[in-house]
Scaffold this active site. Sequence first.
Site, short mmCIF file in Angstrom:
data_model
loop_
_atom_site.label_atom_id
_atom_site.label_comp_id
_atom_site.label_asym_id
_atom_site.label_seq_id
_atom_site.Cartn_x
_atom_site.Cartn_y
_atom_site.Cartn_z
N LYS A 1 0.83 -1.21 0.00
CA LYS A 1 0.00 0.00 0.00
C LYS A 1 0.86 1.26 0.00
CE LYS A 1 -3.56 2.73 0.59
NZ LYS A 1 -4.50 3.03 -0.49
N CYS B 1 -4.05 9.70 1.70
CA CYS B 1 -3.06 8.67 1.38
C CYS B 1 -1.75 9.24 0.86
CB CYS B 1 -3.64 7.69 0.35
SG CYS B 1 -4.86 6.54 1.03
#
Length: 424
Positions: free
Chosen positions: A215, A269
């Site tokens: 990720k 993010c």
Amino acid sequence: MQTSSFSTVSVIGLGYIGLPTAAMFASRKVKVIGVDINEHAVRTINQGKIHIVEPELDMIVHAAVTEGFLRATTTVEAADAFLIAVPTPFKGNHEPDLSYVRAAAESIAPVLQPGNIVVLESTSPVGTTEQMVEWLAACRPDLRFPREGESVVDINVAYCPERVLPGQVVRELVENDRIIGGLTRACSDRAMELYRVFVSGDLLVTNARTAEMGKLTENAYRDVNIAFANELSMICERIGVDVWELIRLANHHPRVNVLQPGCGVGGHCIAVDPWFIVDKTPDEARLIRVAREVNDHKPEWVLGKVRKAIAACKGEGRQEQDLKIAVFGLAFKPNIDDLRESPALHISSALAASTSASLMFVEPNIEKPLPHPLESYGLCSVDDAVQVADITVLLVAHREFYSVPEKLRRGTRLIDAVGVSTKR
């Protein structure tokens, strides 16, 4: 989708990822208990409404609540599976703040039962899933968790990061491939069974640490590429080259795909996750660090352009307090309402604190009051702003802004940080 053994799923954190994920399970006729500390969010969801903006989600949540498959609460309850989707910001000198993950883990620990699975979805530094197990085990010494030397466990634990695009979350939650990182192969198998309830994409099995790093790698990759475009825009400004034309021409090369510059990088993010890599491996993550620094600097560069425009107006004999500046866009990316880590919001707040000019803010995706320190300002329409602006600052390429450059009054100074004028 195949039938699963999960009759009740609890989702901890009902934000931009947690609520859509809860809705996806509920749409497959699985009873879902959504948990959040935000009482307003809980009340809104239980009314069959949503407290965020995401296409199609409102209809799915309304149907799920009406049919009795989705219920929100502020109190954790027993379930077969627990998904943790809480924030993981950073603190101090870009150090990861895992307090929300720890609080979520400690909140579910009292209701865990043998056979349960706990899945961490929050974007996290490498090793967080193992740390979460330690927090759970400290609360529940009567249960066996997947740890070194433990061959039989009562609770399965896995890491499965989300990888969706705001504005397309409903479709991508179902269609995108998912990385499943169990602490053991049995944990991964159990997690695969859980996600197969609604995911049609491939489920890619690995270990928890690789899934966590996966990720972070995806977002750091994006950040580095955006940094190249942002740095290119600053270089082109210095040497008198139109960066938008340059990128268009360069991208005709069959192996070149330069991204579009912006006023910085925002969101929950990309603006945060690369720092998790830097924090863990500061000596090795040199390129990742520099990319973050380039993108973090871009809002200040844009602010400099606004200040130059103000100075130019003053050079014409005008008073700063008589100027009207229209700022277009506050969200962190086009066509959404998400303000998290938004460089446009940072620029707007800095302007409000540093200029005596009148400020007007245009953000068509937001109806709620503006956040601090802009709460004293209202929102303007596109037409009202362009009719009076002396300086127009385009910070987000919302579709509603594509016509702004041609609507401007003669003599209005335009600062287009996102290439809106090239989108028609």
